[in-house]
Design an enzyme around this catalytic site. Structure first.
Site, PDB file in Angstrom:
ATOM      1  N   LYS A  90       0.805  -1.224   0.000  1.00  0.00           N
ATOM      2  CA  LYS A  90       0.000   0.000   0.000  1.00  0.00           C
ATOM      3  C   LYS A  90       0.839   1.275   0.000  1.00  0.00           C
ATOM      4  CE  LYS A  90      -4.446  -1.570   1.511  1.00  0.00           C
ATOM      5  NZ  LYS A  90      -4.269  -2.974   1.971  1.00  0.00           N
ATOM      6  N   GLU A 112      -9.800   6.944   3.525  1.00  0.00           N
ATOM      7  CA  GLU A 112     -10.619   6.018   4.297  1.00  0.00           C
ATOM      8  C   GLU A 112      -9.738   4.819   4.646  1.00  0.00           C
ATOM      9  OE1 GLU A 112     -10.251   5.827   1.106  1.00  0.00           O
ATOM     10  OE2 GLU A 112      -9.875   3.685   0.904  1.00  0.00           O
ATOM     11  N   SER A 378       1.540  -9.925  -0.720  1.00  0.00           N
ATOM     12  CA  SER A 378       1.209  -8.499  -0.650  1.00  0.00           C
ATOM     13  C   SER A 378       1.619  -7.843   0.665  1.00  0.00           C
ATOM     14  CB  SER A 378      -0.286  -8.294  -0.892  1.00  0.00           C
ATOM     15  OG  SER A 378      -1.042  -9.099  -0.005  1.00  0.00           O
TER      16      SER A 378
END
Ligand SMILES: *Cc1c(COP(=O)(O)O)cnc(C)c1O
Length: 395
Positions: A90, A112, A378
């Site tokens: 991310k 968010e 990930s």
């Protein structure tokens, strides 16, 4: 021939577009006209690449997992996004979008978050770049994810509790959109996955495509081939998956494999398997597949993994699945936990629960010994230790 890249007006086949309230129309238009030029500019690329290298620690390794390979009778290489600063892919996206915001003259960041991973990545970059930052988070999630809430606060972000609806991710998105509507001039909304109105899915895909770009070079160094036979990634909204697939979308020698969260089973009410059990609808500004009732109420998704617990899916993945370009598996909670234990015991790598979903697909594919498989891990599993401990008899 099918193309899997975005069209001029923001569609992937039947999916995508920008369905936004009138007040946001101008913001979206501004972003739409600016983003490609800015992302491709020398200034942006220089700063983005330097931070990816020295701050995030890229390139992330492509690690040949010998014992896992042996077990599944193929040559399996793991793309180690778990080794990035803040523990997942991310951060690649958060750095890029905050840089984009600065170049557009925005002075305030909102985002968010569900599990808090995107919130932590955004708060991290805002600390680094000295930008004020408000993170919207459902009150239910705040209670469940206290360590990430504390991290965001320590990083200097304001965490705003959302008490509408089920008080989870989709309610947090609605609240962030409401904030953006009130402050369209100075505020940039950092979207956490390849979802939302055009051009967000394309922005996120481009920023995460660094994963694919590195795979090309690293795979060539390690195997002499520049393409794998299989590329595998888990899909929540779909950012790590599109980042993994990006430069291979049109290369049909490469089989694209994705895993979504089945929860207790895709055909039960307790699921987040949008591709298996969703239908076409509009969610958060995008036409895509949505978990909804027959009369269009968005259903509460369910998964053991907070990062996959989303009732929609990035429009590119709806398209890849619909055209058959990607094959999507639904993986249940217990299969994911077992797969996490397996990787831990075979390779000494504790994966995030999200990543464990794609690992659980390995036993479902019949590989040839010569197959080269690149699977993206990930994120790392530190944040999931409580869950793993609860299921320790799955080891
Ligand atoms: C958020 C998250 C995901 C799911 O998001 P995508 O946008 O689908 O990549 C997957 N893995 C980890 C570790 C995450 O934190």
């Amino acid at each position: 021939m099918d193309t899997y890249k975005i069209s001029e007006n923001g569609y992937y086949g039947d999916f995508g577009g920008a369905y936004v309230p009138e007040v946001l129309y101008k913001c979206i238009e501004e972003l739409k006209h600016a983003y490609i030029g800015l992302l491709e500019s020398d200034d942006f690329q220089k700063e983005y690449r330097a931070l990816l290298k020295d701050y995030v620690g890229r390139p992330s390794p492509l690690y040949e997992a010998k014992r896992l390979s042996n077990k599944y009778n193929a040559r399996i290489l793991l793309k180690r996004e778990d080794l990035n600063h803040t523990g997942a892919h991310k951060i690649n996206n958060a750095i890029g979008q905050v840089l984009l915001a600065k170049q557009m003259g925005k002075t305030r960041i909102i985002a968010e978050t569900g599990a808090g991973q995107h919130g932590v990545a955004t708060a991290t970059v805002c600390a680094l770049m000295n930008m004020p930052c408000t993170i919207y988070m459902g009150e239910t999630d705040i209670q469940r994810q206290m360590p990430n809430v504390e991290r965001m606060k320590m990083l200097g972000a304001t965490v705003s509790s959302v008490t509408s609806g089920n008080m989870t991710l989709k309610d947090a998105v609605n609240e962030a959109i409401r904030d953006w509507c009130c402050h369209p001039k100075d505020t940039f909304y950092v979207m956490g996955s390849a979802v939302g109105p055009h051009p967000y899915p394309d922005i996120v895909a481009r920023l995460q495509s660094i994963i694919s770009e590195e795979i090309k070079v690293q795979l060539h160094d390690k195997t002499g081939k520049d393409h794998p036979d299989y590329l595998m990634a888990c899909v929540g909204g779909g950012s790590n998956a599109i980042g993994t697939f990006y430069f291979y979308l049109e290369d049909t020698r490469v089989k694209l494999i994705a895993a979504e969260a089945g929860g207790q089973g895709w055909n039960t009410p307790f699921t987040a398997a949008t591709i298996h059990s969703g239908s076409v609808g509009i969610l958060h500004g995008s036409k895509t597949l949505v978990l909804q009732t027959a009369d269009g109420q968005v259903k509460e998704p369910f998964s053991i993994s907070a990062g996959l617990d989303y009732p929609g899916i990035g429009p590119v993945h709806a398209h890849l699945a619909q055209t058959g370009r990607a094959k999507v598996y639904s993986i249940n909670d217990d299969e994911a936990v077992r797969a996490a234990y397996e990787l831990t015991r075979l390779e000494g790598i504790i994966p995030a629960l999200e990543s464990a979903h794609i690992l659980a697909v390995l036993p479902k594919i019949k590989f040839k010994k010569s197959d080269v498989v690149v699977l993206t891990v990930s994120g790392r599993g530190d944040k999931d230790m409580q869950t793993f401990f609860k299921y320790r008899d799955y080891a």
